[in-house]
Scaffold this motif. Structure first.
Motif, mmCIF file in Angstrom:
data_model
loop_
_atom_site.group_PDB
_atom_site.id
_atom_site.type_symbol
_atom_site.label_atom_id
_atom_site.label_comp_id
_atom_site.label_asym_id
_atom_site.label_seq_id
_atom_site.Cartn_x
_atom_site.Cartn_y
_atom_site.Cartn_z
ATOM 1 N N GLY A 107 8.691 -7.321 -7.161
ATOM 2 C CA GLY A 107 8.077 -7.424 -5.837
ATOM 3 C C GLY A 107 6.572 -7.573 -5.877
ATOM 4 N N VAL A 108 5.926 -7.072 -4.835
ATOM 5 C CA VAL A 108 4.492 -7.281 -4.639
ATOM 6 C C VAL A 108 3.677 -6.247 -5.417
ATOM 7 C CG1 VAL A 108 2.650 -7.383 -2.922
ATOM 8 C CG2 VAL A 108 4.912 -8.268 -2.361
ATOM 9 N N ILE A 109 2.652 -6.723 -6.110
ATOM 10 C CA ILE A 109 1.759 -5.866 -6.896
ATOM 11 C C ILE A 109 0.324 -6.139 -6.458
ATOM 12 C CG2 ILE A 109 0.962 -5.231 -9.198
ATOM 13 C CD1 ILE A 109 3.575 -6.461 -10.299
ATOM 14 N N CYS A 110 -0.387 -5.076 -6.097
ATOM 15 C CA CYS A 110 -1.795 -5.204 -5.704
ATOM 16 C C CYS A 110 -2.660 -4.537 -6.762
ATOM 17 C CB CYS A 110 -2.038 -4.561 -4.343
ATOM 18 S SG CYS A 110 -3.764 -4.659 -3.801
ATOM 19 N N SER A 111 -3.493 -5.322 -7.424
ATOM 20 C CA SER A 111 -4.433 -4.789 -8.408
ATOM 21 C C SER A 111 -5.724 -4.390 -7.696
ATOM 22 C CB SER A 111 -4.743 -5.835 -9.479
ATOM 23 O OG SER A 111 -3.602 -6.122 -10.249
ATOM 24 N N LEU A 112 -6.181 -3.176 -7.974
ATOM 25 C CA LEU A 112 -7.398 -2.663 -7.345
ATOM 26 C C LEU A 112 -8.353 -2.130 -8.405
ATOM 27 C CD1 LEU A 112 -6.077 -0.539 -4.317
ATOM 28 C CD2 LEU A 112 -7.047 -2.837 -4.239
ATOM 29 N N ILE A 113 -9.577 -2.614 -8.388
ATOM 30 C CA ILE A 113 -10.632 -2.100 -9.262
ATOM 31 C C ILE A 113 -11.719 -1.523 -8.372
ATOM 32 C CG2 ILE A 113 -12.406 -2.689 -10.956
ATOM 33 C CD1 ILE A 113 -10.577 -4.909 -11.961
ATOM 34 N N ASP A 114 -12.083 -0.283 -8.624
ATOM 35 C CA ASP A 114 -13.097 0.372 -7.800
ATOM 36 C C ASP A 114 -14.448 -0.330 -7.944
ATOM 37 O OD1 ASP A 114 -14.363 2.308 -6.182
ATOM 38 O OD2 ASP A 114 -14.970 3.434 -7.974
ATOM 39 N N SER A 155 -1.251 -5.262 8.899
ATOM 40 C CA SER A 155 -1.062 -6.152 10.051
ATOM 41 C C SER A 155 -0.089 -7.284 9.745
ATOM 42 C CB SER A 155 -2.414 -6.737 10.490
ATOM 43 O OG SER A 155 -2.901 -7.664 9.533
ATOM 44 N N ILE A 156 -0.032 -7.661 8.449
ATOM 45 C CA ILE A 156 0.886 -8.728 8.039
ATOM 46 C C ILE A 156 2.311 -8.196 7.914
ATOM 47 C CG2 ILE A 156 1.447 -10.352 6.196
ATOM 48 C CD1 ILE A 156 -1.566 -10.424 5.562
ATOM 49 N N GLU A 157 2.438 -7.028 7.289
ATOM 50 C CA GLU A 157 3.775 -6.461 7.057
ATOM 51 C C GLU A 157 3.657 -4.933 6.963
ATOM 52 O OE1 GLU A 157 7.032 -5.483 7.132
ATOM 53 O OE2 GLU A 157 7.171 -7.665 6.868
ATOM 54 N N PRO A 158 3.884 -4.206 8.054
ATOM 55 C CA PRO A 158 3.712 -2.749 8.076
ATOM 56 C C PRO A 158 4.554 -2.000 7.046
ATOM 57 C CG PRO A 158 3.988 -3.613 10.297
ATOM 58 C CD PRO A 158 4.302 -4.734 9.352
ATOM 59 N N GLU A 159 5.724 -2.524 6.712
ATOM 60 C CA GLU A 159 6.631 -1.834 5.787
ATOM 61 C C GLU A 159 6.596 -2.450 4.397
ATOM 62 O OE1 GLU A 159 8.032 0.932 6.666
ATOM 63 O OE2 GLU A 159 7.203 0.696 8.686
ATOM 64 N N TYR A 160 5.454 -3.025 4.028
ATOM 65 C CA TYR A 160 5.300 -3.656 2.726
ATOM 66 C C TYR A 160 5.751 -2.715 1.609
ATOM 67 C CZ TYR A 160 3.009 -8.055 1.364
ATOM 68 O OH TYR A 160 2.745 -9.347 0.996
ATOM 69 N N ASP A 161 6.671 -3.152 0.779
ATOM 70 C CA ASP A 161 7.067 -2.422 -0.428
ATOM 71 C C ASP A 161 6.164 -2.926 -1.542
ATOM 72 O OD1 ASP A 161 8.257 -1.023 -2.413
ATOM 73 O OD2 ASP A 161 10.074 -2.233 -2.499
ATOM 74 N N ILE A 162 5.072 -2.225 -1.776
ATOM 75 C CA ILE A 162 4.033 -2.751 -2.644
ATOM 76 C C ILE A 162 3.632 -1.724 -3.697
ATOM 77 C CG2 ILE A 162 2.249 -2.017 -1.006
ATOM 78 C CD1 ILE A 162 0.650 -4.512 -1.808
ATOM 79 N N THR A 163 3.384 -2.204 -4.909
ATOM 80 C CA THR A 163 2.941 -1.359 -6.015
ATOM 81 C C THR A 163 1.448 -1.566 -6.227
ATOM 82 O OG1 THR A 163 5.094 -1.500 -7.121
ATOM 83 C CG2 THR A 163 3.210 -0.836 -8.460
ATOM 84 N N PHE A 164 0.704 -0.463 -6.279
ATOM 85 C CA PHE A 164 -0.733 -0.534 -6.510
ATOM 86 C C PHE A 164 -1.043 -0.104 -7.944
ATOM 87 C CE2 PHE A 164 -0.490 -0.381 -1.938
ATOM 88 C CZ PHE A 164 -1.553 -1.165 -1.507
ATOM 89 N N VAL A 165 -1.982 -0.816 -8.563
ATOM 90 C CA VAL A 165 -2.342 -0.525 -9.950
ATOM 91 C C VAL A 165 -3.849 -0.702 -10.130
ATOM 92 C CG1 VAL A 165 -1.874 -2.915 -10.658
ATOM 93 C CG2 VAL A 165 -1.847 -1.096 -12.380
ATOM 94 N N GLY A 166 -4.437 0.090 -11.041
ATOM 95 C CA GLY A 166 -5.867 0.015 -11.300
ATOM 96 C C GLY A 166 -6.562 1.308 -10.922
ATOM 97 N N ASP A 167 -7.815 1.475 -11.357
ATOM 98 C CA ASP A 167 -8.514 2.719 -11.030
ATOM 99 C C ASP A 167 -8.733 2.871 -9.535
ATOM 100 O OD1 ASP A 167 -10.524 0.819 -10.695
ATOM 101 O OD2 ASP A 167 -12.015 1.893 -11.889
#
Length: 234
Positions: A107-114, A155-167
């Motif tokens: 599924g959806v993966i969101c990479s986040l770097i502080d 706003s795009i998808e309130p029930e997004y099944d999303i995995t977050f990764v990164g610091d």
């Protein structure tokens, strides 16, 4: 295919040699020295411990950011120097792309770097077939406030099944869950050379590889101060 991969985009200086996607050896350091002091000795150690040399390397891959401005330049410059001197193919890999290989989730993966002050570097991918070959970009890399990003996703998808990764996923976990309660997280959130190697290998096979070039997404503090001084003189 033997790959030498480098990640100098964070505080950790990391180098790795892979055979396709099998890690032969990875080394890293997070001491008080700069990446310019650490990188070449770490690469020398890597080759000595594997009984390999640059002549055995088929592909060079480096993290091109976003991340530490100075670290990115050092990594890119080193890979380009190796590539030019020995005519080895080289590619640049987004730090955000490499982070996705810390997750095994579909599924959806969101990479986040502080990026400090409630700002993040982000990019959203989707793994549609549980295969690295099927990673597709859902939202291009950006630099923005974490709450602005999350509000847009919601706003795009309130029930997004999303995995977050990164610091950034660690630092802003409470805010993420406030906006997207069903979000998932991973245990390993570090940037690493081996993950740069994974991304580099698949990008090379998919013919989506790019020449190593720094990816900054925002202006450096030096550039901001210069602009402020120029505006003051007008």
């Amino acid at each position: 295919m033997k790959i030498l991969s480098i990640d100098t985009s964070s505080k950790i200086c990391s180098v790795s040699i892979l055979e396709d996607t099998t890690v032969i050896l990875e080394k890293h350091t997070n001491n008080e020295k700069t990446h310019s002091q650490n990188l070449m000795p770490l690469i020398d150690e890597l080759f000595k411990d594997t009984n390999l040399t640059l002549d055995n390397i088929d592909l060079l891959a480096c993290s091109q950011g976003p991340g530490s401005f100075t670290g990115i330049r050092i990594g890119v410059a080193t890979v380009k120097a190796f590539a030019d001197s020995l005519n080895i193919p080289s590619i640049g890999v987004s730090s955000l792309d490499s982070l996705t290989y810390n997750s095994q989730n579909m599924g959806v993966i969101c990479s986040l770097i502080d990026a400090k002050k409630n700002n993040v570097y982000s990019e959203i991918f989707e793994n549609i077939l549980n295969s690295a070959f099927s990673h597709i970009v859902k939202r291009n890399a950006s630099f923005e406030n974490i709450e602005d990003l999350l509000a847009e996703i919601k706003s795009i998808e309130p029930e997004y099944d999303i995995t977050f990764v990164g610091d950034g996923a660690i630092i802003y976990k409470d805010i993420i869950l406030k906006y997207l309660p069903s979000s998932k997280f991973v245990e390993n959130n570090n940037l690493s050379a081996s993950k740069v190697g994974f991304a580099g290998f698949y990008n090379y096979l998919n013919q989506t590889a790019k020449e190593p070039m720094p990816l900054y997404l925002r202006k450096s503090e030096a550039e901001k101060k210069m602009e402020e001084k120029l505006n003051e003189t007008k």
